[in-house]
Design an enzyme around this catalytic site. Structure first.
Site, PDB file in Angstrom:
ATOM      1  N   SER A  55      18.452 -27.300 -20.159  1.00  0.00           N
ATOM      2  CA  SER A  55      19.806 -27.118 -19.634  1.00  0.00           C
ATOM      3  C   SER A  55      20.046 -25.638 -19.300  1.00  0.00           C
ATOM      4  O   SER A  55      20.484 -25.298 -18.188  1.00  0.00           O
ATOM      5  CB  SER A  55      20.794 -27.619 -20.701  1.00  0.00           C
ATOM      6  OG  SER A  55      22.110 -27.233 -20.410  1.00  0.00           O
ATOM      7  N   LYS A  84      19.976 -23.680 -15.158  1.00  0.00           N
ATOM      8  CA  LYS A  84      21.068 -22.912 -14.540  1.00  0.00           C
ATOM      9  C   LYS A  84      20.599 -21.516 -14.130  1.00  0.00           C
ATOM     10  O   LYS A  84      21.002 -20.997 -13.092  1.00  0.00           O
ATOM     11  CB  LYS A  84      22.248 -22.830 -15.522  1.00  0.00           C
ATOM     12  CG  LYS A  84      22.977 -24.177 -15.614  1.00  0.00           C
ATOM     13  CD  LYS A  84      24.062 -24.178 -16.662  1.00  0.00           C
ATOM     14  CE  LYS A  84      23.527 -24.443 -18.029  1.00  0.00           C
ATOM     15  NZ  LYS A  84      24.318 -25.224 -18.945  1.00  0.00           N
ATOM     16  N   ASP A  90      22.630 -31.127 -14.565  1.00  0.00           N
ATOM     17  CA  ASP A  90      22.776 -30.617 -15.935  1.00  0.00           C
ATOM     18  C   ASP A  90      24.217 -30.756 -16.391  1.00  0.00           C
ATOM     19  O   ASP A  90      24.489 -31.143 -17.529  1.00  0.00           O
ATOM     20  CB  ASP A  90      22.336 -29.147 -16.021  1.00  0.00           C
ATOM     21  CG  ASP A  90      22.777 -28.540 -17.346  1.00  0.00           C
ATOM     22  OD1 ASP A  90      22.266 -29.000 -18.381  1.00  0.00           O
ATOM     23  OD2 ASP A  90      23.657 -27.668 -17.354  1.00  0.00           O
ATOM     24  N   HIS A 150      20.572 -14.074 -20.386  1.00  0.00           N
ATOM     25  CA  HIS A 150      21.440 -15.165 -20.835  1.00  0.00           C
ATOM     26  C   HIS A 150      21.601 -15.086 -22.337  1.00  0.00           C
ATOM     27  O   HIS A 150      20.636 -14.874 -23.066  1.00  0.00           O
ATOM     28  CB  HIS A 150      20.842 -16.526 -20.449  1.00  0.00           C
ATOM     29  CG  HIS A 150      21.658 -17.670 -20.947  1.00  0.00           C
ATOM     30  ND1 HIS A 150      22.776 -18.120 -20.290  1.00  0.00           N
ATOM     31  CD2 HIS A 150      21.549 -18.434 -22.056  1.00  0.00           C
ATOM     32  CE1 HIS A 150      23.313 -19.110 -20.966  1.00  0.00           C
ATOM     33  NE2 HIS A 150      22.586 -19.329 -22.042  1.00  0.00           N
ATOM     34  N   ARG A 170      25.892 -35.743 -23.096  1.00  0.00           N
ATOM     35  CA  ARG A 170      25.320 -35.418 -24.417  1.00  0.00           C
ATOM     36  C   ARG A 170      26.411 -35.033 -25.408  1.00  0.00           C
ATOM     37  O   ARG A 170      26.340 -35.351 -26.589  1.00  0.00           O
ATOM     38  CB  ARG A 170      24.305 -34.264 -24.265  1.00  0.00           C
ATOM     39  CG  ARG A 170      23.018 -34.688 -23.579  1.00  0.00           C
ATOM     40  CD  ARG A 170      22.210 -33.476 -23.127  1.00  0.00           C
ATOM     41  NE  ARG A 170      21.996 -32.528 -24.185  1.00  0.00           N
ATOM     42  CZ  ARG A 170      21.944 -31.195 -24.013  1.00  0.00           C
ATOM     43  NH1 ARG A 170      22.055 -30.668 -22.802  1.00  0.00           N
ATOM     44  NH2 ARG A 170      21.745 -30.412 -25.029  1.00  0.00           N
TER      45      ARG A 170
END
Ligand code: URA
Length: 436
Positions: free
Chosen positions: A183, A187, A161, A82, A168
């Site tokens: 968060s 995922k 999320d 990621h 947010r």
């Protein structure tokens, strides 16, 4: 249990129990807890932070709020990668086939671009015929056969999320390390990762503007991974300029091809080898980072990584001949050069501004449903540390003649370049590694 008591406890610096966090996430997902209470809680977290236990519990509660992808029919350790977001970041296009060619399966779900950042799915779809929607059986069979498949996000992954992130965004509570860490990790865990390698960017073009914050975020994500049984490693890299030279979908595919041929830009190659070596170590194909890097370099030099990319394109319906004929990728009909307004040395390049410039040319989306043009974008000529004379090209825009507004794009690209008279010291790309 009442939401107000959880907010009160957190506001006063207390630690919430697993039951309290589960209650908040469940209640918010079902609509029983309203936005105003969740906003107050997020603001309390923003100021008070969360313990490692709380952060790990929040991560799992959000991961388990929707579908949990089961990758167990795929043989081997499934290591996901990621990136915290970058401009010109085509690392997935390179790392996927590279790591798969070293024997570690890559079963990846990727996203589309929005705003100044591009998305892997858009880049892949710039290859004629390439399909990013595969059913589950085909996806799994392809990873077992070939070692690599990449699809667009499907299913309902971590919906809690999604809802909390949107909240947010409008309540000034995005920039909280435990909330960002949970968060991102929720995922990845929902997408079925056994192990996770994170590319945490820092600098002008990144989410984390300082190295200290990037290190804190990396440490928080590694701590979550450790707590929930997913080996996690993070590489912190500089984003004071875009990665490589190309920004724009087909242009980035062409640059990825060069890199897989072992002839890519140095910074891009270095980052791919760093992230890829952690992936092959976590995936059990190498016993040290050095060995992993050696293995991957070999795959770049002997053509196996490139051959894997070609087989992957063809397996997903794409035209594999672009590997040997990149001119078959979509190409813009016109080019214009952006010239240096003054002479000197390039001290910094605002990656976000260049990402926005590419978006204005049509390479990215200003809104979620906007159409994009695969062919357009820009290629940087001068990078940080390079000397430049007044009037020399600093970047080339790949444009459609009919696309108006090019003058404002040229101005934006010029403004993204900081040119100074003294030679700047060039920061290294790779700044730190965080492991458990
Ligand atoms: N990216 C995410 O996925 N979540 C955040 O909270 C911030 C960035």
């Amino acid at each position: 249990m009442r939401a107000v008591d959880c907010i009160h406890k957190k506001r006063n610096g207390g630690e919430l129990s697993s039951a309290e966090i589960a209650f908040l996430i469940k209640g918010y997902s079902s609509g029983d807890i309203p936005d105003y209470q969740m906003s107050a809680w997020a603001m309390a977290v923003f100021y008070q932070g969360m313990t490692e236990d709380e952060t790990a519990t929040l991560t799992m509660a959000m991961a388990e709020s929707g579908d949990m992808v089961n990758l167990s029919p795929i043989r081997g350790v499934k290591v996901d990668k990621h990136s915290t977001g970058g401009v010109g970041d085509k690392t997935t296009l390179i790392i996927g086939p590279l790591v798969a060619s070293a024997g570690v399966p890559v079963a990846k779900m990727s996203g589309r671009g929005l705003g100044h950042t591009g998305g892997t799915i858009d880049k892949l779809e710039s290859i004629p015929g390439f399909r990013t929607e595969l059913d589950r059986e085909t996806f799994i069979a392809q990873v077992n056969d070939l070692g690599l498949a990449v699809i667009g996000q499907s299913g309902d992954l971590a919906p809690a999320d999604k809802k909390l992130y949107a909240l947010r965004d409008v309540t000034a509570t995005v920039e909280s390390i435990p909330l960002i860490a949970s968060s991102v990790m929720s995922k990845k865990i929902a997408a079925g990762a056994d192990a996770i390698v994170l590319d945490v960017k820092t600098g002008s073009g990144a989410f984390m503007k300082t190295r200290a914050d990037a290190e804190k975020l990396a440490a928080a994500m590694v701590a979550i991974g450790t707590q929930v049984g997913r080996d996690t490693a993070a590489v912190i890299s500089d984003m004071d300029q875009p990665l490589g030279f190309a920004i724009g979908n087909a242009l980035e595919v062409a640059e990825a091809l060069e890199t897989l041929r072992g002839q890519g830009p140095e910074d891009l190659t270095e980052l791919c080898l760093a992230l890829g070596s952690h992936m092959v170590v976590l995936g059990g194909a190498a016993s040290s980072i050095e060995e992993g890097k050696r293995l991957l370099r070999e795959r770049l030099n002997n053509g196996e990584a490139l051959a894997k990319f070609k087989a992957f394109i063809e397996a997903q319906g794409g035209d594999g001949s672009v590997v040997d004929h990149p001119e078959r990728l979509p190409a813009a009909p016109a080019r214009i050069q952006v010239l240096a307004p003054i002479g000197g040395y390039v001290a910094a390049i605002d990656a976000e501004q260049l990402g926005l410039a590419a978006m204005m040319l049509g390479a990215g989306r200003a809104t979620k449903d906007a159409a994009i043009d695969y062919a357009v974008g820009l290629v940087i000529v001068k990078k940080v540390g390079d000397e430049v004379t007044e009037g020399e090209p600093i970047a080339t825009l790949h444009i459609r003649e009919e696309n108006g507004g090019t003058a404002s794009v040229v101005d934006r690209v010029k403004a993204a370049y900081s040119i100074q008279s003294e030679q700047p010291s060039v920061k290294p790309l790779l700044l730190a590694v965080v492991t458990k």
